[in-house]
Design a protein around this motif. Structure first.
Motif, PDB file in Angstrom:
ATOM      1  N   MET A 152       5.959  -3.102  -8.489  1.00  0.00           N
ATOM      2  CA  MET A 152       4.501  -3.019  -8.557  1.00  0.00           C
ATOM      3  C   MET A 152       3.951  -1.713  -8.014  1.00  0.00           C
ATOM      4  N   PHE A 153       4.590  -1.179  -6.981  1.00  0.00           N
ATOM      5  CA  PHE A 153       4.096   0.014  -6.309  1.00  0.00           C
ATOM      6  C   PHE A 153       5.240   1.007  -6.180  1.00  0.00           C
ATOM      7  N   PRO A 154       4.944   2.306  -6.279  1.00  0.00           N
ATOM      8  CA  PRO A 154       6.018   3.309  -6.232  1.00  0.00           C
ATOM      9  C   PRO A 154       6.791   3.252  -4.930  1.00  0.00           C
ATOM     10  N   TYR A 155       8.090   3.222  -5.050  1.00  0.00           N
ATOM     11  CA  TYR A 155       8.961   3.233  -3.874  1.00  0.00           C
ATOM     12  C   TYR A 155       8.727   4.475  -3.028  1.00  0.00           C
ATOM     13  N   ASP A 156       8.486   5.602  -3.688  1.00  0.00           N
ATOM     14  CA  ASP A 156       8.336   6.863  -2.965  1.00  0.00           C
ATOM     15  C   ASP A 156       7.056   6.932  -2.156  1.00  0.00           C
ATOM     16  N   GLY A 157       6.079   6.077  -2.456  1.00  0.00           N
ATOM     17  CA  GLY A 157       4.841   6.092  -1.707  1.00  0.00           C
ATOM     18  C   GLY A 157       4.868   5.232  -0.458  1.00  0.00           C
ATOM     19  N   MET A 158       5.972   4.535  -0.206  1.00  0.00           N
ATOM     20  CA  MET A 158       6.066   3.646   0.952  1.00  0.00           C
ATOM     21  C   MET A 158       6.507   4.420   2.187  1.00  0.00           C
ATOM     22  N   PRO A 159       6.115   3.964   3.379  1.00  0.00           N
ATOM     23  CA  PRO A 159       6.621   4.587   4.606  1.00  0.00           C
ATOM     24  C   PRO A 159       8.114   4.347   4.751  1.00  0.00           C
ATOM     25  N   LYS A 160       8.761   5.162   5.561  1.00  0.00           N
ATOM     26  CA  LYS A 160      10.216   5.095   5.708  1.00  0.00           C
ATOM     27  C   LYS A 160      10.727   3.725   6.140  1.00  0.00           C
ATOM     28  N   PRO A 161      10.109   3.048   7.133  1.00  0.00           N
ATOM     29  CA  PRO A 161      10.622   1.717   7.487  1.00  0.00           C
ATOM     30  C   PRO A 161      10.620   0.746   6.312  1.00  0.00           C
ATOM     31  N   ALA A 162       9.575   0.805   5.483  1.00  0.00           N
ATOM     32  CA  ALA A 162       9.529  -0.072   4.305  1.00  0.00           C
ATOM     33  C   ALA A 162      10.634   0.296   3.319  1.00  0.00           C
ATOM     34  N   LEU A 174       1.536  -9.800   5.947  1.00  0.00           N
ATOM     35  CA  LEU A 174       0.596  -8.843   6.524  1.00  0.00           C
ATOM     36  C   LEU A 174       1.223  -7.462   6.631  1.00  0.00           C
ATOM     37  N   ILE A 175       2.471  -7.406   7.084  1.00  0.00           N
ATOM     38  CA  ILE A 175       3.147  -6.114   7.218  1.00  0.00           C
ATOM     39  C   ILE A 175       3.354  -5.471   5.854  1.00  0.00           C
ATOM     40  N   LEU A 176       3.790  -6.279   4.867  1.00  0.00           N
ATOM     41  CA  LEU A 176       4.040  -5.735   3.534  1.00  0.00           C
ATOM     42  C   LEU A 176       2.772  -5.200   2.909  1.00  0.00           C
ATOM     43  N   PHE A 177       1.712  -6.014   2.923  1.00  0.00           N
ATOM     44  CA  PHE A 177       0.470  -5.582   2.285  1.00  0.00           C
ATOM     45  C   PHE A 177      -0.206  -4.467   3.071  1.00  0.00           C
ATOM     46  N   GLY A 178      -0.047  -4.473   4.386  1.00  0.00           N
ATOM     47  CA  GLY A 178      -0.737  -3.476   5.199  1.00  0.00           C
ATOM     48  C   GLY A 178      -0.089  -2.109   5.204  1.00  0.00           C
ATOM     49  N   TYR A 179       1.250  -2.080   5.189  1.00  0.00           N
ATOM     50  CA  TYR A 179       1.953  -0.814   5.351  1.00  0.00           C
ATOM     51  C   TYR A 179       2.696  -0.356   4.100  1.00  0.00           C
ATOM     52  N   ALA A 180       3.291  -1.304   3.381  1.00  0.00           N
ATOM     53  CA  ALA A 180       4.169  -0.921   2.275  1.00  0.00           C
ATOM     54  C   ALA A 180       3.413  -0.606   0.998  1.00  0.00           C
ATOM     55  N   ILE A 181       2.249  -1.250   0.791  1.00  0.00           N
ATOM     56  CA  ILE A 181       1.532  -1.065  -0.465  1.00  0.00           C
ATOM     57  C   ILE A 181       0.606   0.135  -0.344  1.00  0.00           C
ATOM     58  N   ILE A 194      12.977  -8.965 -11.247  1.00  0.00           N
ATOM     59  CA  ILE A 194      12.169  -9.971 -10.559  1.00  0.00           C
ATOM     60  C   ILE A 194      12.529 -11.375 -11.020  1.00  0.00           C
ATOM     61  N   ILE A 195      12.640 -11.572 -12.315  1.00  0.00           N
ATOM     62  CA  ILE A 195      12.947 -12.916 -12.829  1.00  0.00           C
ATOM     63  C   ILE A 195      14.358 -13.348 -12.438  1.00  0.00           C
ATOM     64  N   LEU A 196      15.313 -12.436 -12.503  1.00  0.00           N
ATOM     65  CA  LEU A 196      16.670 -12.796 -12.094  1.00  0.00           C
ATOM     66  C   LEU A 196      16.748 -13.064 -10.594  1.00  0.00           C
ATOM     67  N   THR A 197      16.003 -12.312  -9.791  1.00  0.00           N
ATOM     68  CA  THR A 197      15.969 -12.591  -8.354  1.00  0.00           C
ATOM     69  C   THR A 197      15.476 -14.004  -8.097  1.00  0.00           C
ATOM     70  N   MET A 198      14.389 -14.380  -8.762  1.00  0.00           N
ATOM     71  CA  MET A 198      13.799 -15.693  -8.539  1.00  0.00           C
ATOM     72  C   MET A 198      14.734 -16.812  -8.995  1.00  0.00           C
ATOM     73  N   VAL A 207      11.617 -17.829  -1.529  1.00  0.00           N
ATOM     74  CA  VAL A 207      10.329 -17.129  -1.465  1.00  0.00           C
ATOM     75  C   VAL A 207      10.387 -16.022  -0.421  1.00  0.00           C
ATOM     76  N   PHE A 208      11.134 -16.264   0.647  1.00  0.00           N
ATOM     77  CA  PHE A 208      11.273 -15.295   1.728  1.00  0.00           C
ATOM     78  C   PHE A 208      11.868 -13.980   1.223  1.00  0.00           C
ATOM     79  N   VAL A 209      12.711 -14.040   0.204  1.00  0.00           N
ATOM     80  CA  VAL A 209      13.308 -12.835  -0.384  1.00  0.00           C
ATOM     81  C   VAL A 209      12.524 -12.355  -1.593  1.00  0.00           C
ATOM     82  N   LEU A 210      11.954 -13.294  -2.362  1.00  0.00           N
ATOM     83  CA  LEU A 210      11.273 -12.934  -3.602  1.00  0.00           C
ATOM     84  C   LEU A 210      10.054 -12.057  -3.341  1.00  0.00           C
ATOM     85  N   LEU A 211       9.258 -12.380  -2.343  1.00  0.00           N
ATOM     86  CA  LEU A 211       8.046 -11.609  -2.086  1.00  0.00           C
ATOM     87  C   LEU A 211       8.347 -10.152  -1.741  1.00  0.00           C
ATOM     88  N   PRO A 212       9.254  -9.860  -0.790  1.00  0.00           N
ATOM     89  CA  PRO A 212       9.602  -8.447  -0.570  1.00  0.00           C
ATOM     90  C   PRO A 212      10.201  -7.770  -1.793  1.00  0.00           C
TER      91      PRO A 212
END
Length: 381
Positions: free
Chosen positions: A315-325, A36-43, A195-199, A302-307
Motif C-alpha cells: 500500500m505504501f512505498p517501502y522506501d518512505g518508511m523509517p528504518k525501524p519499520a 498505532l505504531i504502524l499507522f503513526g510511523y510506518a505509513i 497479500i492473499i497468499l499470506t492470509m 491477523v497479527f501477521v496479516l496487518l503488518p
C-alpha cells in the motif's frame, strides 16, 4: 434480580476465562498498540530517501554539484555509482535501486546552450530546442516513487541557475520503466498475490494442529508411527497446490480485466511463489503449535496479516518508511515476495536478480518447519 445474578455469573465466568487465556489477552493488548505504531510511523505518503544510482559520464565540477543538489533534497539517496547505463538498468531490474540519474559526457556543453545559461541574450531557436542535460530512468511500478522522482527533474537545476522551478531551465527528461502509464493496477495486482497468499496460507495451517485436537484426532496420531516432521510436511503439501491456483487466478484475471502483463519467465514466477507459500505455511504451523483454539489461530494470523499489508510495500512505498519499520518489514516474507514478484511480472527479472530474496525465504521456511517440529508433541497436553 434473579436475571441480573445470572448475567453477573456469566460475566464473571467470561472474565475468569479471559484472564486464564493469556494468548488472547496479550493479543487484545498488543494489536491496538501495533496498529498505532504502524499507522503513526510506518505509513508515509511523502516519499523520501529513495535509493538511486548515478551514471556520471561527465565527471566535471558541474555534474558533481548537480548530484549534490539532488541529494540535498532528501527525496533520493545515491547508493550506487555505476560506470555504464547497462549496469544501471540491471540494478533497476534487480530492485537494487528505484531510479538512475544519467549525466552525459557533454553535460557542460548542453548546459551552456540552455536558455537559463543565456538569460541576458535574446531567445533563439537554438536555445528553445536545447537538449535535456540528463535523464532519469525510473522504476514506475510504484506510482508514488515515480511521482517523487518526476518532481525532482526541475528543482535542483532551477536552484543551480537561481531560477524559479516554473522558469525555462535545463531539465532532465524522465523515462518511466516497467509502468510508463503509471497505472495503479499494474502495481496492485502482483502485490495482491502476496497479500492473499499470506492470509490464506497462514490461516489454513495455523489451525491445522489445533483442529486435530478439537476433533479428537490427536489420540489416533499418538498410536501411529508418524513422526513430527512427517506430520508437518503432510499438512502443508496440499496447500501448496491451493496457493499456486490462487496465484494463477489473480494474475490471469489481472491480465484479462486490467491488462497487467507478465513480462518475466513463468518458471521463475513459479519458483518464487512456491518458496513464499512454503515460508507462509511453515509460519502458520508455528502458530498452530502455540494456539489452543482455532480462534486464537485466527487472531495470530491477523497479527501477521496487518503488518504484511502495511509494511511490505503493498500500500505504501517501502522506501518512505523509517528504518525501524523497514527492519520489521524485512522479517516478513510478504516484503520479499513484493519485490520479487513485481520484478518478474513487470521488469522481467531473472533468478540471479532475485537470489538474495529466494535464499532468505528458503531459510525462513526451513527455520519455521524446524521450530514447528520441535514444538509439536504427539500427546494430548
Amino acid at each position: 434480580m434473579t436475571s441480573l445474578r445470572r448475567i453477573w455469573a456469566i460475566l464473571r465466568k467470561e472474565l475468569v476465562q479471559l484472564r486464564r487465556d493469556r494468548t488472547t489477552a496479550a493479543l487484545i493488548l498488543m494489536i491496538p498498540q501495533i496498529q498505532l505504531i504502524l499507522f503513526g510511523y510506518a505509513i508515509n505518503t511523502n516519499v523520501r530517501h529513495i535509493p538511486v544510482a548515478v551514471v556520471d559520464q561527465s565527471r566535471t565540477g558541474l555534474s558533481r554539484a548537480l548530484i549534490q543538489m539532488v541529494e540535498a533534497t532528501q527525496v533520493v539517496d545515491v547508493t550506487l555509482r555505476l560506470p555504464t547505463v547497462q549496469e544501471a538498468r540491471r540494478a533497476v531490474r534487480a530492485s537494487r535501486v528505484r531510479a538512475v540519474l544519467i549525466l552525459p559526457p557533454d553535460l557542460d556543453a548542453r548546459v551552456a546552450r540552455s536558455p537559463a545559461a543565456n538569460m541576458g541574450q535574446p531567445d533563439s531557436t537554438e536555445f528553445a530546442s536545447a537538449r535535456p542535460v540528463g535523464q532519469w530512468i525510473v522504476d514506475a511500478s510504484d506510482t508514488m516513487v515515480a511521482g517523487a522522482i518526476k518532481g525532482l527533474r526541475l528543482m535542483p537545476l532551477a536552484e543551480l541557475f537561481r531560477q524559479p522551478p516554473n522558469r525555462q531551465v535545463p531539465t532532465c527528461e524522465v523515462a518511466l520503466f516497467s509502468n510508463p502509464e503509471q497505472r495503479t493496477e499494474v502495481n496492485v495486482v502482483p502485490g495482491l498475490v502476496g497479500i492473499i497468499l499470506t492470509m490464506t496460507m497462514i490461516m489454513f495451517t495455523s489451525a491445522a494442529i489445533v483442529r486435530e485436537r478439537e476433533r479428537g484426532n490427536m489420540e489416533m496420531l499418538i498410536n501411529t508411527p508418524v513422526r513430527p516432521i512427517e506430520l508437518m510436511l503432510g499438512k502443508i503439501v496440499p496447500y501448496m497446490g491451493i496457493g499456486l491456483v490462487q496465484m494463477a487466478i489473480i494474475l490471469s484475471l489481472g491480465h484479462v480485466l486490467f491488462n497487467v502483463p507478465v513480462a518475466g519467465s513463468l518458471w521463475v514466477l513459479l519458483a518464487i511463489t512456491l518458496l513464499f507459500i512454503l515460508a507462509s505455511l511453515s509460519l502458520g504451523l508455528v502458530f498452530s503449535t502455540f494456539a489452543k483454539s482455532q480462534l486464537q489461530a485466527m487472531q495470530l494470523t491477523v497479527f501477521v496479516l496487518l503488518p504484511s499489508i502495511l509494511l511490505s510495500g503493498f500500500m505504501f512505498p517501502y522506501d518512505g518508511m523509517p528504518k525501524p519499520a523497514q527492519w520489521i518489514a524485512n522479517v516478513l516474507p510478504a516484503t520479499h515476495l513484493m519485490t520479487m514478484i513485481r520484478g518478474v511480472v513487470l521488469r522481467d527479472a531473472w533468478i540471479e536478480d532475485l537470489a538474495g530474496g529466494m535464499i532468505w525465504m528458503g531459510g525462513f521456511a526451513a527455520l519455521g518447519l524446524l521450530v514447528a517440529t520441535l514444538r509439536f508433541r504427539k500427546r494430548l497436553d
